[in-house]
Scaffold this active site. Structure first.
Site, mmCIF file in Angstrom:
data_model
loop_
_atom_site.group_PDB
_atom_site.id
_atom_site.type_symbol
_atom_site.label_atom_id
_atom_site.label_comp_id
_atom_site.label_asym_id
_atom_site.label_seq_id
_atom_site.Cartn_x
_atom_site.Cartn_y
_atom_site.Cartn_z
ATOM 1 N N SER A 144 6.054 -12.487 75.233
ATOM 2 C CA SER A 144 6.793 -12.172 76.454
ATOM 3 C C SER A 144 8.291 -11.970 76.207
ATOM 4 O O SER A 144 8.688 -11.057 75.506
ATOM 5 C CB SER A 144 6.541 -13.256 77.494
ATOM 6 O OG SER A 144 7.153 -12.920 78.709
ATOM 7 N N ASP A 316 11.541 -7.562 80.689
ATOM 8 C CA ASP A 316 11.433 -8.395 79.486
ATOM 9 C C ASP A 316 10.605 -7.704 78.406
ATOM 10 O O ASP A 316 10.177 -6.558 78.565
ATOM 11 C CB ASP A 316 10.877 -9.787 79.824
ATOM 12 C CG ASP A 316 9.389 -9.776 80.125
ATOM 13 O OD1 ASP A 316 8.885 -8.729 80.573
ATOM 14 O OD2 ASP A 316 8.726 -10.811 79.915
ATOM 15 N N LYS A 417 2.067 -9.964 86.731
ATOM 16 C CA LYS A 417 3.319 -9.555 87.347
ATOM 17 C C LYS A 417 3.753 -8.243 86.684
ATOM 18 O O LYS A 417 3.284 -7.925 85.591
ATOM 19 C CB LYS A 417 4.374 -10.637 87.218
ATOM 20 C CG LYS A 417 4.683 -11.058 85.815
ATOM 21 C CD LYS A 417 5.441 -12.377 85.826
ATOM 22 C CE LYS A 417 5.655 -12.875 84.410
ATOM 23 N NZ LYS A 417 5.498 -14.319 84.292
HETATM 24 C C1 G1P Z 1 7.608 -19.573 82.293
HETATM 25 C C2 G1P Z 1 7.966 -19.431 83.755
HETATM 26 C C3 G1P Z 1 6.734 -19.111 84.555
HETATM 27 C C4 G1P Z 1 6.041 -17.872 83.984
HETATM 28 C C5 G1P Z 1 5.804 -18.049 82.502
HETATM 29 C C6 G1P Z 1 5.259 -16.774 81.874
HETATM 30 O O1 G1P Z 1 6.695 -20.627 82.133
HETATM 31 O O2 G1P Z 1 8.608 -20.589 84.244
HETATM 32 O O3 G1P Z 1 7.088 -18.918 85.889
HETATM 33 O O4 G1P Z 1 4.820 -17.638 84.637
HETATM 34 O O5 G1P Z 1 7.015 -18.383 81.837
HETATM 35 O O6 G1P Z 1 6.143 -15.702 82.006
HETATM 36 P P1 G1P Z 1 7.141 -22.101 81.637
HETATM 37 O O7 G1P Z 1 7.869 -21.920 80.333
HETATM 38 O O8 G1P Z 1 8.072 -22.607 82.695
HETATM 39 O O9 G1P Z 1 5.869 -22.882 81.536
HETATM 40 ZN ZN ZN Z 2 6.756 -11.339 79.992
#
Ligand code: G1P
Ligand code: ZN
Length: 590
Positions: A144, A316, A417
Site C-alpha cells: 500500500s 497512495d 477503497k
Molecule cells: C491503516 C488504516 C486503516 C486502513 C489500513 C489499510 O490500518 O488506519 O484505516 O484500512 O491502513 O489501508 P492500521 O495500520 O491502522 O491497522
Molecule cells: Zn493503499
C-alpha cells in the site's frame, strides 16, 4: 522441519527444489508439477490488509512460496479449476512475486490467471476485474502506502470472489495453514514475459492452464465511465464561455495510479500532461513515501499553495487512498470528504441508478457522515478499521458509500477503497454544484456543524511498551468512576459519557470482532480513540484519534490543531503516552 522467525532473515535452507534445466516452451508444452519440501515460517499472519513485511523477509528462500501455497490451499474446494487475478503496485519484488505465483498456481490446479501487464494493477483495478470476470479471487502484491525498494516493504494480500479483501475467517485460515505447511507445489521453469499483453495456454498435469496478460487500465476505465458524468467533468475542467477552466493538479506519487491517471485524465478528459505529476510507477516510488497526506504529499501541497490550481489530488502506492485539496491547498479531511460526498451523492449518475442504500465509516473516522445519514434518513453503520468490514454490508445491498479517516473513500462499485474514484466523485460533485472546494465545505458545515479531527501516529515504538500503554489505558477507562468524569484543559471541559474497547458484530453474518480500539466518548459527541496499527512492518505504531464536534460557525474557519488542542492534551494525559513510550511528539499528524 525448520522453524524460522520472521524477525530475522533466515539462512538459506538445504532443501533445494529439483529444477528442470531448460525453460519450457509455453506454446506447446505439457508440464508436470512437483512438490518442494519446505520449512515452516512463523509470523505469516495477515494484518489489517494482508501480509506486510520487509522485502528481505519475503526474499528468504521459500518464504513467499509458502505464503502463496497457503493462500491457494485456503481456497479449499474452489481451488481446482479456478481463475485468479494477479497484479500489484509496481514496487520492488513485485515482478518476481508474480512469476512465483504463476509457477505455484499452475502446479496447484488453478485454471487461469489474469495478470496486469508489467505486473501492474491498482488495488481498485484488481477488485474491478475480479467482479467483472467473476473470478474466484485475486492476489494483490502491495504494501500500500509503505515505502518500496530493496530495503523497504512488500506485501501480499488475498481478495475474495466479491473483489474485497479476505475477511478474518479466511485470513485466519491462511495463517493456520502456514503454521503446518511442509511443502508447496511448483513448476519452476514456466517463464512468461509479463510485460507483453498476450494469452498463453499450456497443459499442466494433463489439464489446461491459461495466462492472460491484460491491459492494466482498460476494465477500470470502462467502469469509471459508467459511474461518472465524464462530459460534465470535462466541461468543468475546460471551462465554457461564462466559466474559466477549473485547474487541477494530480499526483500519483510514483505509484501504481500513474497509467490510470494518464489514460483517464489526459486521454479521456484532456487534462494537460503538465498537471499530472509522478505518473510513472517506480519500484522504489522514487524515494517517496507514497501516502497521500499533508506530510508525505507536501510537494503537491506546496505546488497548490503557490500555483493557480483550484483542486489537487494525490493517491497512495496501490491507488486505494486519496487526498483532496482545494485552492491554495485548502485541506479536506477524509472524514469531511466522505460526508460531503454523502450529502451530494445524487449528482453522480451511478447513484441515480442504484439509489442510496446506506452509509458507513470505520470507528475512528470522525462522525461527520453520521449527521448526513440522520438528515436524509439513510441507514448508517460503524465498523472496525479496515476495508474488509464494509464488504459484507455491500454484498447484502445495505451500503452505497463508505470511508475511513486514513484517506480511504469508496462505494459499492467495487469492494476496495478507490483513490481515483474519489477524485472523480469530487470533480463530478463540483461540476454539479458549481462551487469551489472551500465553499462546498463552508456550506456543508453551516448545515451540519463541523467535526474537527486529527490523528497522531507514533511509529516504530517499542512493541512491549505500546502494549503496556494500551493495557494501562484500558484499565483506567474501565474503572466505574471514569464515567461522568469531567476532563479539563485550558478552560475547556469534556464529560465522559462512555468508554470501552470497541467490538463489532457484523449485522449480516453475526461474526464478532473484539478489541478494535479503546474509545472514550464524551457527552457532546467528541471522542478520543487509541489503537495499535495492524499494517506496520516493524515495531508498534500507536494511533491516537481526536474527533471534536463544534456547531458554532465562528469556529468553522479556525485551525483544527488549535481547536483540538484541549482534547489532544487530555488524551496525552489519560494515556500517559510520554511516560510509556518516551516520545514528545508524534511521527506523523494527519
Ligand atoms: C491503516 C488504516 C486503516 C486502513 C489500513 C489499510 O490500518 O488506519 O484505516 O484500512 O491502513 O489501508 P492500521 O495500520 O491502522 O491497522
Ligand atoms: Zn493503499
Amino acid at each position: 522441519m525448520l522453524a524460522m522467525l520472521d524477525s530475522e532473515v533466515a539462512p538459506a535452507t538445504t532443501l533445494k527444489p529439483r529444477m528442470h534445466t531448460s525453460p519450457i516452451n509455453m506454446s506447446t508444452t505439457s508440464v508436470t508439477s512437483f512438490t518442494v519440501d519446505t520449512g515452516i515460517y512463523e509470523g505469516q499472519k495477515p494484518g489489517t490488509s494482508g501480509l506486510r513485511k520487509a522485502v528481505k523477509i519475503f526474499q528468504q528462500e521459500h518464504y513467499t512460496e509458502n505464503f502463496v501455497q497457503a493462500i491457494l490451499q485456503a481456497l479449499g474446494d474452489q481451488l481446482s479449476g479456478c481463475t485468479l487475478v494477479v497484479g500489484g503496485d509496481g514496487r520492488f519484488y513485485g515482478k518476481e512475486a508474480v512469476n512465483k505465483i504463476i509457477r505455484i498456481a499452475a502446479a496447484n490446479g488453478v485454471r487461469k490467471l489474469i495478470i496486469g501487464q508489467n505486473g501492474i494493477l491498482s488495488t481498485p483495478a484488481v477488485s474491478t476485474i475480479i467482479r467483472k470476470y467473476k473470478t474466484q479471487g485475486g492476489i494483490v502484491l502491495t504494501a500500500s502506502h509503505n515505502p518500496g525498494g530493496p530495503d523497504a516493504d512488500f506485501g501480499i494480500k488475498f481478495n475474495c470472489d466479491n473483489g474485497g479483501p479476505a475477511p478474518d475467517n479466511i485470513t485466519n485460515k491462511i495463517y493456520e495453514i502456514t503454521k503446518t505447511l511442509e511443502s508447496y507445489k511448483i513448476i519452476p521453469d514456466i517463464s512468461v514475459d509479463i510485460d507483453k499483453i498476450q494469452n498463453i495456454s499450456i497443459k499442466v498435469d494433463g489439464k489446461p492452464f491459461t495466462i492472460d496478460i491484460i491491459d492494466s487500465v482498460k476494465d477500470y476505465l470502462e467502469l469509471m465511465k459508467e459511474i461518472f458524468d465524464f462530459a460534465s467533468i470535462k466541461k468543468l475542467l475546460h471551462g465554457s464561455a461564462d466559466k474559466p477552466a477549473f485547474k487541477v493538479l494530480i499526483d500519483s506519487m510514483n505509484g501504481v495510479t500513474g497509467p490510470y491517471v494518464k489514460r483517464i485524465f489526459s486521454t479521456e478528459l484532456g487534462v494537460d500532461d503538465t498537471s499530472l505529476v509522478n505518473i510513472t510507477p517506480l519500484e522504489d516510488f522514487g524515494g517517496l513515501h507514497p501516502d497521500p497526506n499533508l506530510t508525505y504529499a507536501k510537494d503537491l501541497v506546496n505546488a497548490i499553495k503557490q500555483g493557480p490550481y483550484d483542486f489537487g489530488a494525490a493517491f497512495d502506492g496501490d491507488g486505494d487512498r486519496n487526498m483532496i485539496l482545494g485552492k491554495k491547498a485548502f485541506f479536506v479531511t477524509p472524514s469531511d470528504s466522505l460526508a460531503v460526498l454523502a450529502a451530494n451523492l445524487k449528482l453522480i449518475p451511478y447513484f441515480q441508478k442504484t439509489g442510496i442504500k446506506g452509509f458507513a465509516r470505520s470507528m475512528p473516522t470522525a462522525a461527520a457522515i453520521d449527521r448526513v445519514a440522520a438528515k436524509y434518513g439513510v441507514q448508517f453503520f460503524e465498523v472496525p478499521t479496515g476495508w474488509k468490514y464494509f464488504g459484507n454490508l455491500m454484498d447484502a445491498k445495505d451500503l452505497s458509500l463508505c470511508g475511513e479517516e486514513s484517506f480511504g473513500t469508496g462505494s459499492d462499485h467495487i469492494r476496495e477503497k478507490d483513490g481515483i474514484w474519489a477524485c472523480l466523485a469530487w470533480l463530478n460533485v463540483i461540476a454539479g454544484l458549481g462551487k469551489s472546494v472551500e465553499d462546498i465545505l463552508l456550506d456543508h458545515w453551516k448545515i451540519y456543524g463541523r467535526n474537527f479531527f486529527t490523528r497522531y501516529d507514533y511509529e516504530n515504538c517499542n512493541a512491549v511498551s505500546a502494549d503496556k500503554m494500551i493495557q494501562y489505558i484500558e484499565i483506567s477507562i474501565q474503572k466505574p468512576a471514569f464515567i461522568g468524569k469531567k476532563l479539563q484543559y485550558e478552560g475547556k471541559e469534556y464529560v465522559v459519557k462512555r468508554a470501552d474497547n470497541y467490538s463489532y458484530t457484523d449485522p449480516v453474518d453475526g461474526s464478532k470482532t473484539a478489541k478494535q480500539g479503546l474509545r472514550i466518548l464524551f457527552e457532546d459527541g467528541s471522542r478520543i480513540i487509541f489503537r495499535l496499527s495492524g499494517t506496520g512492518s516493524s515495531g508498534a505504531t500507536i494511533r491516537m484519534y481526536i474527533d471534536s464536534y463544534e456547531n458554532d460557525p465562528a469556529t468553522f474557519v479556525k485551525d483544527a490543531q488549535l481547536v483540538l488542542k484541549p482534547l489532544i492534551n487530555i488524551a496525552l494525559e489519560i494515556s500517559e503516552l510520554h511516560q510509556h513510550i518516551g516520545r514528545d511528539a508524534p511521527t506523523v499528524i494527519t
